[in-house]
Design an enzyme around this catalytic site. Structure first.
Site, PDB file in Angstrom:
ATOM      1  N   GLU A 252      27.581   8.978  97.165  1.00  0.00           N
ATOM      2  CA  GLU A 252      28.345  10.324  97.070  1.00  0.00           C
ATOM      3  C   GLU A 252      27.328  11.329  96.592  1.00  0.00           C
ATOM      4  O   GLU A 252      26.307  10.919  95.895  1.00  0.00           O
ATOM      5  CB  GLU A 252      29.385  10.130  95.880  1.00  0.00           C
ATOM      6  CG  GLU A 252      30.521   9.150  96.166  1.00  0.00           C
ATOM      7  CD  GLU A 252      31.597   9.256  95.127  1.00  0.00           C
ATOM      8  OE1 GLU A 252      32.635   8.980  95.345  1.00  0.00           O
ATOM      9  OE2 GLU A 252      31.280   9.861  94.020  1.00  0.00           O
ATOM     10  N   LYS A 254      25.415  13.650  94.535  1.00  0.00           N
ATOM     11  CA  LYS A 254      25.408  13.767  92.982  1.00  0.00           C
ATOM     12  C   LYS A 254      25.109  15.240  92.551  1.00  0.00           C
ATOM     13  O   LYS A 254      24.140  16.005  92.903  1.00  0.00           O
ATOM     14  CB  LYS A 254      23.943  12.775  92.157  1.00  0.00           C
ATOM     15  CG  LYS A 254      24.209  13.089  91.061  1.00  0.00           C
ATOM     16  CD  LYS A 254      22.932  12.194  90.314  1.00  0.00           C
ATOM     17  CE  LYS A 254      22.980  12.109  88.700  1.00  0.00           C
ATOM     18  NZ  LYS A 254      23.043  13.439  87.999  1.00  0.00           N
ATOM     19  N   ARG A 259      30.652  17.765  84.227  1.00  0.00           N
ATOM     20  CA  ARG A 259      31.470  16.635  84.483  1.00  0.00           C
ATOM     21  C   ARG A 259      32.692  17.128  83.774  1.00  0.00           C
ATOM     22  O   ARG A 259      32.818  17.499  82.803  1.00  0.00           O
ATOM     23  CB  ARG A 259      30.966  15.226  83.736  1.00  0.00           C
ATOM     24  CG  ARG A 259      31.942  14.092  84.267  1.00  0.00           C
ATOM     25  CD  ARG A 259      31.152  12.914  83.915  1.00  0.00           C
ATOM     26  NE  ARG A 259      31.972  11.809  84.365  1.00  0.00           N
ATOM     27  CZ  ARG A 259      31.470  10.472  84.415  1.00  0.00           C
ATOM     28  NH1 ARG A 259      30.487  10.470  84.149  1.00  0.00           N
ATOM     29  NH2 ARG A 259      32.236   9.709  84.780  1.00  0.00           N
ATOM     30  N   ARG A 275      32.256  15.793  79.425  1.00  0.00           N
ATOM     31  CA  ARG A 275      31.564  14.336  79.346  1.00  0.00           C
ATOM     32  C   ARG A 275      31.612  13.931  77.842  1.00  0.00           C
ATOM     33  O   ARG A 275      31.752  12.744  77.534  1.00  0.00           O
ATOM     34  CB  ARG A 275      30.202  14.364  79.879  1.00  0.00           C
ATOM     35  CG  ARG A 275      29.459  13.069  79.636  1.00  0.00           C
ATOM     36  CD  ARG A 275      27.825  13.522  80.231  1.00  0.00           C
ATOM     37  NE  ARG A 275      27.191  12.316  79.610  1.00  0.00           N
ATOM     38  CZ  ARG A 275      26.130  11.796  80.181  1.00  0.00           C
ATOM     39  NH1 ARG A 275      25.931  12.121  81.590  1.00  0.00           N
ATOM     40  NH2 ARG A 275      25.526  10.907  79.713  1.00  0.00           N
ATOM     41  N   GLU A 305      32.893  16.623  89.151  1.00  0.00           N
ATOM     42  CA  GLU A 305      31.745  17.518  88.755  1.00  0.00           C
ATOM     43  C   GLU A 305      32.143  19.207  89.206  1.00  0.00           C
ATOM     44  O   GLU A 305      32.314  19.375  90.297  1.00  0.00           O
ATOM     45  CB  GLU A 305      30.452  17.070  89.274  1.00  0.00           C
ATOM     46  CG  GLU A 305      29.251  17.685  88.700  1.00  0.00           C
ATOM     47  CD  GLU A 305      28.685  16.985  87.503  1.00  0.00           C
ATOM     48  OE1 GLU A 305      29.270  16.194  87.171  1.00  0.00           O
ATOM     49  OE2 GLU A 305      27.687  17.535  87.105  1.00  0.00           O
ATOM     50  N   PHE A 346      35.654  13.262  92.319  1.00  0.00           N
ATOM     51  CA  PHE A 346      35.379  11.785  92.669  1.00  0.00           C
ATOM     52  C   PHE A 346      35.882  10.676  92.171  1.00  0.00           C
ATOM     53  O   PHE A 346      35.585   9.374  92.475  1.00  0.00           O
ATOM     54  CB  PHE A 346      33.708  11.740  92.220  1.00  0.00           C
ATOM     55  CG  PHE A 346      33.323  11.907  90.965  1.00  0.00           C
ATOM     56  CD1 PHE A 346      33.483  10.865  90.109  1.00  0.00           C
ATOM     57  CD2 PHE A 346      32.436  13.103  90.767  1.00  0.00           C
ATOM     58  CE1 PHE A 346      33.093  11.135  88.667  1.00  0.00           C
ATOM     59  CE2 PHE A 346      32.059  13.340  89.366  1.00  0.00           C
ATOM     60  CZ  PHE A 346      32.354  12.417  88.358  1.00  0.00           C
ATOM     61  N   ARG A 423      27.969   2.160  80.756  1.00  0.00           N
ATOM     62  CA  ARG A 423      26.872   2.277  81.725  1.00  0.00           C
ATOM     63  C   ARG A 423      26.620   0.690  82.368  1.00  0.00           C
ATOM     64  O   ARG A 423      26.550  -0.013  81.788  1.00  0.00           O
ATOM     65  CB  ARG A 423      25.475   2.566  80.955  1.00  0.00           C
ATOM     66  CG  ARG A 423      24.654   3.184  81.898  1.00  0.00           C
ATOM     67  CD  ARG A 423      23.292   3.698  81.227  1.00  0.00           C
ATOM     68  NE  ARG A 423      23.312   4.895  80.502  1.00  0.00           N
ATOM     69  CZ  ARG A 423      23.617   6.033  80.859  1.00  0.00           C
ATOM     70  NH1 ARG A 423      23.494   6.387  82.075  1.00  0.00           N
ATOM     71  NH2 ARG A 423      23.553   7.172  79.903  1.00  0.00           N
ATOM     72  N   LYS A 429      22.541   5.831  89.946  1.00  0.00           N
ATOM     73  CA  LYS A 429      22.153   7.426  90.577  1.00  0.00           C
ATOM     74  C   LYS A 429      20.895   7.050  91.068  1.00  0.00           C
ATOM     75  O   LYS A 429      19.934   6.354  90.562  1.00  0.00           O
ATOM     76  CB  LYS A 429      22.419   8.361  89.396  1.00  0.00           C
ATOM     77  CG  LYS A 429      21.604   7.888  87.970  1.00  0.00           C
ATOM     78  CD  LYS A 429      21.756   8.795  86.986  1.00  0.00           C
ATOM     79  CE  LYS A 429      21.227   8.304  85.629  1.00  0.00           C
ATOM     80  NZ  LYS A 429      21.449   9.255  84.304  1.00  0.00           N
TER      81      LYS A 429
HETATM   82  P1  AMP Z   1      22.973  11.827  84.548  1.00  0.00           P
HETATM   83  O1  AMP Z   1      23.805  13.153  83.835  1.00  0.00           O
HETATM   84  O2  AMP Z   1      21.736  12.311  84.985  1.00  0.00           O
HETATM   85  O3  AMP Z   1      23.083  10.743  83.550  1.00  0.00           O
HETATM   86  O4  AMP Z   1      24.000  11.461  85.843  1.00  0.00           O
HETATM   87  C1  AMP Z   1      25.286  11.284  85.606  1.00  0.00           C
HETATM   88  C2  AMP Z   1      26.034  12.298  85.878  1.00  0.00           C
HETATM   89  O5  AMP Z   1      26.141  12.595  87.208  1.00  0.00           O
HETATM   90  C3  AMP Z   1      27.714  12.221  85.660  1.00  0.00           C
HETATM   91  O6  AMP Z   1      27.912  12.076  84.228  1.00  0.00           O
HETATM   92  C4  AMP Z   1      28.334  13.282  86.488  1.00  0.00           C
HETATM   93  O7  AMP Z   1      28.437  14.562  85.567  1.00  0.00           O
HETATM   94  C5  AMP Z   1      27.344  13.488  87.405  1.00  0.00           C
HETATM   95  N1  AMP Z   1      27.723  13.522  89.004  1.00  0.00           N
HETATM   96  C6  AMP Z   1      27.507  14.331  89.766  1.00  0.00           C
HETATM   97  N2  AMP Z   1      28.202  13.824  91.050  1.00  0.00           N
HETATM   98  C7  AMP Z   1      28.749  12.795  90.791  1.00  0.00           C
HETATM   99  C8  AMP Z   1      29.508  11.739  91.465  1.00  0.00           C
HETATM  100  N3  AMP Z   1      29.675  11.887  92.885  1.00  0.00           N
HETATM  101  N4  AMP Z   1      29.776  10.689  90.914  1.00  0.00           N
HETATM  102  C9  AMP Z   1      29.762  10.473  89.610  1.00  0.00           C
HETATM  103  N5  AMP Z   1      28.901  11.264  88.803  1.00  0.00           N
HETATM  104  C10 AMP Z   1      28.545  12.494  89.479  1.00  0.00           C
END
Ligand code: AMP
Length: 594
Positions: A252, A254, A259, A275, A305, A346, A423, A429
């Site tokens: 998907e 990102k 969030r 979040r 998001e 999502f 997690r 990611k």
């Molecule tokens: P990070 O903040 O770098 O830990 O990355 C995780 C965050 O990516 C999640 O908490 C979401 O806010 C964001 N995100 C964006 N697109 C997506 C997606 N398609 N699925 C899940 N999370 C996503």
């Protein structure tokens, strides 16, 4: 239980720094509580009256509490204020003022934990004309009945400066000690799983007191109660992602936004949570308005998001735009027009009243597409199922050229349930930055600040940054950063940091540095740097790679991104930093000891 016993236990806890000892003390305290007292105590131990997502605040500023204290202790306000300044803590000043009074507290019965909780809760309900006076009166009445130690803790509680150092996870440990029977480890897991869905420690404590572990089965996802979001692991290459996921996976986009967990009830009421489970509903009236019509069935709970977009062209806008809408109280409608957003969904967590948390991801996604009507404000996260690295790479490149920061891979396996609060490798990611030498940005917490010089002398100009160490529940330093901040960022940080300043190094901070200002670790910044190197002076991951050395971020720079969506404990951990270090293309040798 009398409030005195509770306050004394808090006093002892505040003097302990070892997590195991805190846990033992907490178990001892919680064991003595009855069913009604349990939720009150669990909230109060965290400096709260209700679960955090309800956003209930006492709203008692320094001036109000000082007035109440002066009334209760028959002191002169100015003199009292001087003592507060001298002692650096109004709690200590309350203790002193109460101790000086020759008479015992009023003839009223001793404060109970429940009575105190109710009085404090009553303060939060006071509003309208004359509310300040009424609040002062209730506070003064409470303080007049309090002994010195009770007064000290009440004052700290009222000011929101309890700082017991009790983390949610330690409270869960203590509850597992009490209800774990012969298998405390299994109990701990069950309690945490229930908490991840409930997000309400009071509810968990109350259920456990009523019916032990089996009562936790009553916890379920429901409208208005946010669940703790599922989190993603990371991998360094798409080939590595495949290795984890098997033959096939979904990718998907990102998106780089906020969030949002959206709850839409059968009667079309909407609640939006971040979040960190803060209520965002008021800040995004446009999204809240569009949501009820976006579904063929209600109620639903969905996740997505929220991203700033150009509604004309459909192009994504930079993350910084949306941060202008966050945390606002005024001009909400105007900002909604100035910075239009779209919610890219999502996940579907509840359909009708049925929880989908244990349903595998492919079925959740199909159900999401069945119930949702796409529109200008609500859309799906772009997605593709891929089964080889070249198509994954092509999708990743498309994501980048469409303005996303990378992709999130999602497992299609039968086990791919929604793991609230967890997690794991069911979601992975993969971001563009992973291809640079350090491999990623680092989210670090400010623990101290240094006065700016020259043109920057009216602000703090550099910041002492730390990573979280969950095993030891402390923050250990990674670098000092003063690059990458524009004047607006410095002004904003100066104002925020002055509000959370503390008189001395917080017990949870581990460092050899002495900044000009110590702060409560709360603010998370995204940093980028050339590489991680072994350091004799920084304490992050101390001893984990080499005895006598921690890790430092070399040439650190603020990326411009305030991670308001992350709390201090959501910053990168020292173990993650060790992972980054090990995955660096070349290892940087330690700088010489000074
Ligand atoms: P990070 O903040 O770098 O830990 O990355 C995780 C965050 O990516 C999640 O908490 C979401 O806010 C964001 N995100 C964006 N697109 C997506 C997606 N398609 N699925 C899940 N999370 C996503």
């Amino acid at each position: 239980m009398r409030y005195l016993e509770f306050a004394e236990a808090c006093e002892q806890i505040s003097e302990i720094s070892k997590r195991l000892e805190i846990r033992a003390k907490l178990s001892e305290l919680l064991r003595q509580l009855n069913r009604e007292e349990m939720p009150a105590a669990l909230y109060m131990l965290q400096g709260q009256l209700r679960p955090e997502y309800e956003g209930v605040e006492l709203g008692a500023g320094d001036a109000l509490v000082l007035k109440a204290l002066a009334l209760a202790t028959v002191s002169e306000e100015t003199a009292l204020k001087q003592r507060v300044v001298a002692l650096g803590d109004m709690g200590e000043a309350a203790f002193e003022a109460r101790s000086k009074m020759s008479t015992e507290p009023t003839g009223k019965p001793a404060l109970s934990i429940l009575g105190t909780y109710e009085a404090l809760s009553a303060i939060t309900r006071i509003s309208g004309e004359g509310s300040q006076e009424s609040k002062i009166k209730v506070m003064a009445d409470l303080l007049a009945q309090a002994s010195p130690i009770e007064a000290k803790h009440l004052v700290r509680f009222l000011l929101g400066k309890l700082r017991l150092g009790v983390k949610e996870m330690t409270l869960l440990d203590a509850l597992a000690d009490i209800h774990g029977g012969t298998d405390p480890k299994a109990a701990r897991i069950a309690i945490e799983e229930a908490f991840n869905v409930s997000s309400d420690l009071g509810e968990i404590g109350s259920l456990l007191s009523q019916g032990g572990l089996s009562a936790l089965q009553r916890v379920s996802i429901r409208w208005g109660k946010p669940i703790r979001p599922m989190l993603a692991e990371r991998e360094r290459s798409l080939a590595d992602v495949f290795e984890r996921m098997g033959k096939e996976m979904a990718l998907e986009y990102k998106y780089d936004g906020l969030r949002v967990q959206a709850h839409v009830s059968a009667d079309r009421s909407v609640k939006l949570f971040s979040r960190r489970l803060e209520d965002l509903s008021a800040q995004f009236p446009d999204v809240a308005k569009a949501l009820p019509d976006a579904f063929r069935e209600l109620p639903v709970i969905v996740e997505g998001e929220c991203v700033p977009v150009d509604l004309e062209t459909g192009e994504l806008r930079p993350f910084q735009d949306i941060s202008r809408r966050r945390g606002r109280k005024y001009d909400l409608e105007r900002m909604a027009e100035e910075v239009p957003v779209r919610l890219f969904l999502f996940d579907l967590l509840m359909r009708g009243e049925v929880s989908l948390l244990n349903t595998p991801y492919p079925e959740r996604r199909t159900a999401l597409e069945t119930v949702t009507k796409r529109g200008e404000r609500i859309d799906f996260a772009t997605r593709e199922v891929v089964s080889d690295v070249p198509s994954a790479e092509a999708f990743f490149q498309r994501a980048l050229s469409d303005g996303c920061e990378g992709v999130v891979a999602k497992s299609l396996s039968a086990e791919s349930r929604y793991k609230a609060g967890g997690r794991g490798f069911l979601w992975i990611k993969y971001k563009r930055e992973y291809t640079t030498e350090l491999g990623d940005t680092i989210d670090a917490v400010i623990v101290g600040a240094y006065r700016g010089r020259g043109k920057r002398s009216q602000w703090y100009g550099a910041f002492l940054m730390a990573l979280y160490d969950p095993d030891r529940e402390c923050f250990s330093t990674l670098c000092k950063v003063g690059t990458g901040f524009d004047e607006a960022a410095l002004a904003r940080l100066t104002e925020q940091l002055d509000r959370i300043a503390v008189p001395q190094k917080p017990a949870s901070v581990e460092t050899t540095f002495t900044p000009d200002l110590w702060v409560d670790p709360q603010i998370v910044l995204e940093l980028r740097g050339a590489e991680l190197s072994l350091s004799p002076v920084h304490s992050a991951a101390s001893g984990l790679i080499r005895e006598g050395y921690g890790l430092a971020l070399r040439f650190p720079r603020f990326t411009g991104k305030f991670r308001e969506d992350k709390g201090a404990a959501d910053a990168n951990t020292v173990r993650e930093a060790v992972g980054f270090y090990n995955r660096q293309v070349r290892h940087v040798e330690a700088e010489p000891k000074p």
